[in-house]
Design a protein around this motif. Sequence first.
Motif, PDB file in Angstrom:
ATOM      1  N   ILE A  10       0.847  -0.952   0.186  1.00 27.00           N
ATOM      2  CA  ILE A  10      -0.313   0.122  -0.489  1.00 27.00           C
ATOM      3  C   ILE A  10       0.968   0.938   0.347  1.00 27.00           C
ATOM      4  O   ILE A  10       1.754   1.739   1.274  1.00 27.00           O
ATOM      5  N   ARG A  11       0.799   2.147  -1.228  1.00 26.50           N
ATOM      6  CA  ARG A  11       2.114   2.902  -1.647  1.00 26.50           C
ATOM      7  C   ARG A  11       1.064   4.112  -1.228  1.00 26.50           C
ATOM      8  O   ARG A  11       1.349   5.474  -1.293  1.00 26.50           O
ATOM      9  N   GLY A  12       0.083   4.096  -1.634  1.00 34.30           N
ATOM     10  CA  GLY A  12      -1.052   5.828  -0.930  1.00 34.30           C
ATOM     11  C   GLY A  12      -2.735   5.880  -1.197  1.00 34.30           C
ATOM     12  O   GLY A  12      -2.790   4.121  -0.659  1.00 34.30           O
ATOM     13  N   TYR A  13      -3.168   6.658  -0.849  1.00 35.86           N
ATOM     14  CA  TYR A  13      -4.501   6.335  -0.629  1.00 35.86           C
ATOM     15  C   TYR A  13      -5.241   5.638  -1.701  1.00 35.86           C
ATOM     16  O   TYR A  13      -6.041   5.103  -1.269  1.00 35.86           O
ATOM     17  N   GLY A  14      -4.768   5.999  -3.048  1.00 34.04           N
ATOM     18  CA  GLY A  14      -5.952   4.815  -3.808  1.00 34.04           C
ATOM     19  C   GLY A  14      -5.774   3.429  -3.339  1.00 34.04           C
ATOM     20  O   GLY A  14      -6.712   3.088  -3.772  1.00 34.04           O
ATOM     21  N   ASP A  15      -4.299   3.070  -3.023  1.00 35.27           N
ATOM     22  CA  ASP A  15      -4.432   2.200  -2.942  1.00 35.27           C
ATOM     23  C   ASP A  15      -5.435   1.524  -1.611  1.00 35.27           C
ATOM     24  O   ASP A  15      -5.761   0.402  -1.981  1.00 35.27           O
ATOM     25  N   LEU A  16      -5.061   2.327  -0.519  1.00 28.71           N
ATOM     26  CA  LEU A  16      -5.945   1.525   0.467  1.00 28.71           C
ATOM     27  C   LEU A  16      -7.436   1.620  -0.263  1.00 28.71           C
ATOM     28  O   LEU A  16      -7.944   1.113   0.340  1.00 28.71           O
ATOM     29  N   GLY A  17      -7.598   2.410  -0.737  1.00 26.03           N
ATOM     30  CA  GLY A  17      -9.115   2.649  -0.999  1.00 26.03           C
ATOM     31  C   GLY A  17      -9.520   1.304  -1.447  1.00 26.03           C
ATOM     32  O   GLY A  17     -10.759   1.263  -1.270  1.00 26.03           O
ATOM     33  N   ARG A  18      -8.674   0.934  -2.485  1.00 26.72           N
ATOM     34  CA  ARG A  18      -8.606  -0.439  -3.620  1.00 26.72           C
ATOM     35  C   ARG A  18      -9.073  -1.620  -2.169  1.00 26.72           C
ATOM     36  O   ARG A  18      -9.783  -2.765  -1.799  1.00 26.72           O
ATOM     37  N   VAL A  19      -7.788  -1.879  -0.982  1.00 30.20           N
ATOM     38  CA  VAL A  19      -7.723  -2.905  -0.385  1.00 30.20           C
ATOM     39  C   VAL A  19      -9.367  -1.937   0.343  1.00 30.20           C
ATOM     40  O   VAL A  19      -9.482  -3.207   0.689  1.00 30.20           O
ATOM     41  N   VAL A  20      -9.581  -1.573   0.972  1.00 31.19           N
ATOM     42  CA  VAL A  20     -10.702  -1.114   1.663  1.00 31.19           C
ATOM     43  C   VAL A  20     -11.860  -1.523   1.161  1.00 31.19           C
ATOM     44  O   VAL A  20     -13.571  -2.425   1.270  1.00 31.19           O
ATOM     45  N   LEU A  21     -12.189  -1.082  -0.363  1.00 26.77           N
ATOM     46  CA  LEU A  21     -13.702  -0.851  -0.640  1.00 26.77           C
ATOM     47  C   LEU A  21     -13.711  -1.788  -2.389  1.00 26.77           C
ATOM     48  O   LEU A  21     -14.848  -1.131  -2.587  1.00 26.77           O
ATOM     49  N   GLY A  22     -12.563  -2.467  -2.720  1.00 24.73           N
ATOM     50  CA  GLY A  22     -12.150  -2.590  -4.237  1.00 24.73           C
ATOM     51  C   GLY A  22     -11.819  -1.591  -4.685  1.00 24.73           C
ATOM     52  O   GLY A  22     -11.563  -0.340  -4.729  1.00 24.73           O
ATOM     53  N   PRO A  23     -12.211  -1.520  -6.603  1.00 23.75           N
ATOM     54  CA  PRO A  23     -11.577  -1.114  -7.620  1.00 23.75           C
ATOM     55  C   PRO A  23     -12.790   0.432  -7.640  1.00 23.75           C
ATOM     56  O   PRO A  23     -11.941   1.026  -7.670  1.00 23.75           O
TER      57      PRO A  23
END
Length: 88
Positions: A10-23
């Motif tokens: 997880i390198r950024g906020y977008g990556d975190l959003g993908r992990v938590v809520l998907g694409p």
Amino acid sequence: KLESKGHAGIRGYGDLGRVVLGPRGEMFVNLCLVISQVGFATAYIIFIAANLKRAFDFERVVVCFACVPALALLVQAQEMKTLSPFSL
């Protein structure tokens, strides 16, 4: 805590959003980041234009459009030390 559950990289906020809520979460987070950055940049350009209008009596619209290319060049710098000549 996410890394302990196997979510490495997880390198950024977008990556975190993908992990938590998907694409869709990643797209939503990135969209929110873009909107906020455009808002900050617009406010900064208006601030510069207002100050130059007060100091030199330039038209505000002209200053806004003149600032965009100059700032577009400045944001291309990869390291902060290249911007040191522009600091006060």
